[in-house]
Design a protein around this motif. Structure first.
Motif, PDB file in Angstrom:
ATOM      1  N   ALA A   1       1.012  -1.090  -0.073  1.00 52.26           N
ATOM      2  CA  ALA A   1      -0.186   0.065  -0.086  1.00 52.26           C
ATOM      3  C   ALA A   1       0.943   1.249   0.099  1.00 52.26           C
ATOM      4  O   ALA A   1       0.466   2.434  -0.172  1.00 52.26           O
ATOM      5  N   GLY A   2       2.209   1.205   0.311  1.00 53.25           N
ATOM      6  CA  GLY A   2       3.177   2.165   0.380  1.00 53.25           C
ATOM      7  C   GLY A   2       3.620   2.637   1.695  1.00 53.25           C
ATOM      8  O   GLY A   2       4.231   3.543   1.868  1.00 53.25           O
ATOM      9  N   LEU A   3       3.258   2.041   2.705  1.00 46.46           N
ATOM     10  CA  LEU A   3       3.558   2.077   4.055  1.00 46.46           C
ATOM     11  C   LEU A   3       5.148   1.522   4.288  1.00 46.46           C
ATOM     12  O   LEU A   3       5.283   0.661   3.946  1.00 46.46           O
ATOM     13  N   GLU A   4       6.014   2.199   5.104  1.00 43.28           N
ATOM     14  CA  GLU A   4       7.179   1.441   5.377  1.00 43.28           C
ATOM     15  C   GLU A   4       7.345   0.922   6.574  1.00 43.28           C
ATOM     16  O   GLU A   4       6.955   1.266   7.899  1.00 43.28           O
ATOM     17  N   PHE A   5       7.678  -0.458   6.398  1.00 44.67           N
ATOM     18  CA  PHE A   5       7.804  -1.179   7.561  1.00 44.67           C
ATOM     19  C   PHE A   5       8.951  -0.812   8.499  1.00 44.67           C
ATOM     20  O   PHE A   5      10.163  -1.061   8.140  1.00 44.67           O
ATOM     21  N   ARG A   6       8.581  -0.651   9.594  1.00 46.94           N
ATOM     22  CA  ARG A   6       9.466   0.116  10.707  1.00 46.94           C
ATOM     23  C   ARG A   6      10.113  -0.874  11.788  1.00 46.94           C
ATOM     24  O   ARG A   6      11.114  -0.981  12.284  1.00 46.94           O
ATOM     25  N   GLU A   7       9.164  -1.815  12.217  1.00 48.19           N
ATOM     26  CA  GLU A   7       9.323  -2.600  13.280  1.00 48.19           C
ATOM     27  C   GLU A   7       8.220  -3.849  13.620  1.00 48.19           C
ATOM     28  O   GLU A   7       7.125  -3.469  13.137  1.00 48.19           O
ATOM     29  N   MET A   8       8.568  -4.799  14.054  1.00 46.50           N
ATOM     30  CA  MET A   8       7.449  -5.618  14.503  1.00 46.50           C
ATOM     31  C   MET A   8       7.625  -5.834  15.989  1.00 46.50           C
ATOM     32  O   MET A   8       8.882  -6.187  16.528  1.00 46.50           O
ATOM     33  N   LEU A   9       6.765  -5.539  16.536  1.00 48.65           N
ATOM     34  CA  LEU A   9       6.621  -5.765  18.087  1.00 48.65           C
ATOM     35  C   LEU A   9       6.069  -7.050  18.473  1.00 48.65           C
ATOM     36  O   LEU A   9       5.092  -7.566  17.684  1.00 48.65           O
ATOM     37  N   ALA A  10       6.455  -7.588  19.647  1.00 49.70           N
ATOM     38  CA  ALA A  10       5.778  -8.773  19.806  1.00 49.70           C
ATOM     39  C   ALA A  10       5.372  -8.634  21.394  1.00 49.70           C
ATOM     40  O   ALA A  10       5.896  -8.271  22.368  1.00 49.70           O
ATOM     41  N   TRP A  11       3.918  -9.283  21.358  1.00 44.17           N
ATOM     42  CA  TRP A  11       3.132  -9.048  22.793  1.00 44.17           C
ATOM     43  C   TRP A  11       3.106 -10.795  23.176  1.00 44.17           C
ATOM     44  O   TRP A  11       2.461 -11.276  22.348  1.00 44.17           O
ATOM     45  N   VAL A  12       3.794 -11.025  24.223  1.00 48.62           N
ATOM     46  CA  VAL A  12       3.776 -12.381  24.536  1.00 48.62           C
ATOM     47  C   VAL A  12       2.987 -12.718  25.810  1.00 48.62           C
ATOM     48  O   VAL A  12       3.111 -11.929  26.744  1.00 48.62           O
ATOM     49  N   TYR A  13       2.337 -13.964  25.819  1.00 50.34           N
ATOM     50  CA  TYR A  13       1.422 -14.389  26.808  1.00 50.34           C
ATOM     51  C   TYR A  13       1.636 -15.785  26.966  1.00 50.34           C
ATOM     52  O   TYR A  13       2.089 -16.518  26.231  1.00 50.34           O
ATOM     53  N   GLY A  14       0.973 -16.218  28.258  1.00 50.42           N
ATOM     54  CA  GLY A  14       1.150 -17.825  28.622  1.00 50.42           C
ATOM     55  C   GLY A  14      -0.062 -18.432  28.839  1.00 50.42           C
ATOM     56  O   GLY A  14      -0.100 -19.515  29.054  1.00 50.42           O
ATOM     57  N   SER A  15      -1.279 -17.620  28.295  1.00 52.31           N
ATOM     58  CA  SER A  15      -2.445 -18.215  28.425  1.00 52.31           C
ATOM     59  C   SER A  15      -3.166 -18.847  27.156  1.00 52.31           C
ATOM     60  O   SER A  15      -4.322 -18.826  26.915  1.00 52.31           O
TER      61      SER A  15
END
Length: 352
Positions: A114-128
């Motif tokens: 679409a034309g957006l620049e990928f800057r980072e992938m964040l990770a939300w980690v959980y145990g359930s």
């Protein structure tokens, strides 16, 4: 309506066309994940109807995530969806979007196309996380296979337990010649590291009046569950490194009575909003859902426009807006989980 939160009912693809160009400072959204299993076989308009089977599994699976039909389709995977969002986002503005680890790549490619620049992938980690496993041996029993065949495949299945939810952090290309010039021109282009820094409890303060020391914010967050905490090393002072990345899963207060199956915790949504926009800014959530983005924005003094198509979730959002109008202060619903480690800090240190 609340001065900070506005609801725009309808199809986001149509509603987005009503906003002017370069209108929003940022976007925070939790779009459909499109977790298809047998949807490709039974969910298409020309396909034969799903056979229910003995346990009803086929019928349930053909209705997408947790039986919700809104999770079908491919709207999150279409570049034209994000192109409409791109148009209304200011140059240099950031967009944060959740997705499932199994489908994240499809959304990420669509964002870039679409034309957006990928800057980072964040990770939300959980145990359930709950696995939707297909134990092979159990179904071999139903097929009438021999004990030898069943034992051969005992312990085999189809999926791992989900413990990670990725968040794409992308940016609209700059219209100025540098980030500094973009910040001056539109107030966008950079992320707020100071506002999202992680509390550092290792450094003592001389007095309670001193600001809490912080660590540079990372691209990892977690829910504070025992399964996750056990994976972090414990320092000589007895404190776990996990406290620097702690964000509990959605609580009852976070849900505000909504039955939406994917409500996100306020602490996490506030952290993302503070990362990409300052107080007083205007953000967009084209997939409003339960309104979590709006309530987090209101807590921070940020204006938020929510788009939502489903009437039942529109009702949740309108009820939340009414609650905002009837109280002077928005309640803090980002308390740490009760099983947090001793000395563990949430993403938001106490104000001083």
């Amino acid at each position: 309506m609340s001065a900070l939160v506005s609801l725009h009912p309808g199809d986001c693809l149509k509603v987005l066309d009503t906003f002017p160009d370069d209108h929003f400072d940022g976007v925070v959204t939790d779009p459909p994940y499109h977790l298809q299993s047998i949807v490709d076989r039974f969910g298409n308009p020309d396909a034969a109807p799903a056979r229910v089977g003995r346990d009803g599994g086929n019928a349930r699976a053909s209705q997408k995530f947790q039986g919700q039909t809104w999770d079908g389709g491919d709207i999150s995977f279409r570049p034209e969806t994000w192109a409409k969002v791109l148009r209304v986002l200011k140059p240099g503005g950031y967009l944060a979007a959740f997705n499932h680890s199994r489908k994240f790549h499809r959304m990420a490619v669509a964002l870039e196309d679409a034309g957006l620049e990928f800057r980072e992938m964040l990770a939300w980690v959980y145990g359930s996380g709950l696995p939707q496993n297909h134990p092979v041996w159990r179904y071999l029993e139903k097929l009438g296979c021999s004990q030898e065949e069943i034992q051969t495949w005992e312990g085999w299945g189809t999926v791992l337990r989900p413990c990670l939810e990725p968040i794409a952090l992308v940016r609209k290309p700059l219209s100025e010649s540098s980030i500094a010039r973009q910040c001056l021109a539109t107030g966008t282009g950079a992320i707020n590291l100071a506002a999202t820094a992680i509390p550092n409890l290792d450094k003592p303060r001389k007095s309670d009046l001193d600001p809490i020391p912080t660590r540079y914010p990372g691209n990892l967050l977690h829910d504070g569950s025992p399964e996750v905490l056990a994976r972090f090393p414990v320092a000589d002072n007895g404190l776990s490194a996990s406290r620097f990345f702690y964000c509990a899963k959605a609580s009852k207060a976070d849900r505000r009575g909504s039955e939406h199956p994917t409500v996100k915790p306020q602490a996490l949504m506030e952290w993302l909003i503070k990362l990409i926009v300052p107080a007083g800014a205007r953000i967009l959530d084209p997939f409003g859902g339960s309104g979590s983005t709006g309530w987090a924005a209101a807590n921070l003094g940020v204006h938020c426009d929510l788009i939502e198509q489903k009437p039942e979730y529109q009702a949740d959002i309108l009820r939340g807006i009414s609650d905002l109008q009837n109280q002077e202060d928005v309640p803090d619903v980002s308390d740490p989980a009760p099983h947090a480690l001793l000395g563990q800090a949430s993403l938001f240190p106490p104000e001083n």
